[in-house]
Design an enzyme around this catalytic site. Sequence first.
Site, PDB file in Angstrom:
ATOM      1  N   ASP A  86      41.138  45.991  40.980  1.00  0.00           N
ATOM      2  CA  ASP A  86      42.447  46.294  41.570  1.00  0.00           C
ATOM      3  C   ASP A  86      43.346  45.068  41.443  1.00  0.00           C
ATOM      4  OD1 ASP A  86      43.234  48.710  43.840  1.00  0.00           O
ATOM      5  OD2 ASP A  86      44.592  47.003  43.635  1.00  0.00           O
TER       6      ASP A  86
ATOM      7  N   LYS B 228      44.875  43.769  47.768  1.00  0.00           N
ATOM      8  CA  LYS B 228      43.932  44.829  48.153  1.00  0.00           C
ATOM      9  C   LYS B 228      42.490  44.390  47.953  1.00  0.00           C
ATOM     10  CE  LYS B 228      46.764  48.941  47.644  1.00  0.00           C
ATOM     11  NZ  LYS B 228      46.958  50.234  46.950  1.00  0.00           N
TER      12      LYS B 228
ATOM     13  N   CYS C 296      51.754  60.810  43.504  1.00  0.00           N
ATOM     14  CA  CYS C 296      51.630  61.015  44.951  1.00  0.00           C
ATOM     15  C   CYS C 296      52.819  60.405  45.687  1.00  0.00           C
ATOM     16  CB  CYS C 296      50.335  60.417  45.480  1.00  0.00           C
ATOM     17  SG  CYS C 296      48.884  61.411  45.071  1.00  0.00           S
TER      18      CYS C 296
ATOM     19  N   ASN D 139      46.466  57.569  37.928  1.00  0.00           N
ATOM     20  CA  ASN D 139      47.350  57.852  36.785  1.00  0.00           C
ATOM     21  C   ASN D 139      46.516  58.264  35.579  1.00  0.00           C
ATOM     22  OD1 ASN D 139      47.049  55.361  34.831  1.00  0.00           O
ATOM     23  ND2 ASN D 139      47.087  54.556  36.920  1.00  0.00           N
TER      24      ASN D 139
ATOM     25  N   ARG E 232      46.385  56.466  54.344  1.00  0.00           N
ATOM     26  CA  ARG E 232      45.184  57.023  53.708  1.00  0.00           C
ATOM     27  C   ARG E 232      44.200  55.981  53.200  1.00  0.00           C
ATOM     28  NH1 ARG E 232      49.460  56.615  50.920  1.00  0.00           N
ATOM     29  NH2 ARG E 232      49.431  55.893  48.770  1.00  0.00           N
TER      30      ARG E 232
ATOM     31  N   CYS F 267      67.487  60.914  43.658  1.00  0.00           N
ATOM     32  CA  CYS F 267      66.306  61.461  44.335  1.00  0.00           C
ATOM     33  C   CYS F 267      65.704  60.313  45.123  1.00  0.00           C
ATOM     34  CB  CYS F 267      65.338  62.081  43.331  1.00  0.00           C
ATOM     35  SG  CYS F 267      64.712  60.929  42.102  1.00  0.00           S
TER      36      CYS F 267
END
Length: 401
Positions: free
Chosen positions: A83, A107, A209, A152, A94, A359
């Site tokens: 990561d 992370k 997501c 992805n 989550r 958006c």
Amino acid sequence: MTSVFRGESVLRRSDSMPNRSTTELDKDEILRYSRHLTLPEVGMEGQLRLKRAKVLCVGAGGLGSPVAMYLAAAGVGTLGIVDFDIVDITNLQRQILHGTADVGQKKLDSAAETIAAINPNVEIRKFETRLTSANALDILRDFDLVVDGTDNFATRYLVNDACVLTGKPNVYGSIFRFEGQASVFATKDGPCYRCLYPEPPPPGVVPSCAEGGVLGILPGLVGVIQATEAIKLILGAGDSLVGRLLLVDALAMRFRELKLRKNPDCPACGNHPTVTELIDYEQFCGIRGEEKPGTASIVDMTVEELKQRMDAGDDLFVLDVREPNEYQICNLGGHLIPLNDLPKRVSELDASKEIVVHCKMGGRSAKAVDYLKQQGFSNVHNLAGGINAWAERIDPKVPKY
Ligand SMILES: [Zn+2]
């Protein structure tokens, strides 16, 4: 004959020092794993297998969280984590490896801390990098199996092909909104991800997501299935998901499964494979770098420019193509037509006006601008970075989401 060495040695291992032996469990480990040891299907032999096992988790996010935490708790001896990301506050809904105090931290570091707190016996190998064609085979080399927690398509195809090429099982999971999938790919006789999906979807068709949303507990549900499959593969127990695609619908709470067959014409694992080395997966999936709208002809407008034009009192029509629930979170007072409704509601727009479309982040609005141009609108702009950029750079009172 009595020995002088009768009492306990002062050299006895301290409780916090992990036991790295792969041929025995010490007293603390026997106690820690006692509920496994009393299962005949696991027992001492199985627990030692878990201890010898080396599992690579690609991603320390939503799926990687339950995977890494449960594999650590179960006593998997070596956990590799790939990561490169930083903990963001939007992850916490989550990604339970990370807590509020970890926001802004790597992370990897946050994950290593959580795992060590659960079980200090686990050896954690950190790979602070994006998994790429250049490093994947090297990183995979030392591991027995891979758990794919990526979000992805480019990395998903990369993980699959690297697993096929190295002969390591790929425990697959993916999530979107309320639905998830899981399977086990790239075993000797089973199908691979490409047998199921030979080609990636066209770029932009499947929203991320971040754009489409995801129920926070869903990666928990799917990740726990992946961890279960990983443990079964290590133990050699039960029926694995090889050759089956498990579909999870959390809203209906239904689990279905599809039979998967190894495709003899599969470019990766078929009889005459064409994928004999790792390729450029971003090109294969039609993206370059970060997700960006594909059309070069779109004239972007920056949020600074929009602010300036609004302050000057210019006659601009702001079109918001998000969903109503997103409009409720925050809005710029624009006219709301969700992207999917645009074709049937295009008559609400005045082609003689200068239109600025936005958006959340700029992806859907780029599609809307494309569509409007096809419909003969000539003076339309895409607001680069969407309302999130506005919240970041223009008005801190607008919440980012
Ligand atoms: Zn295949």
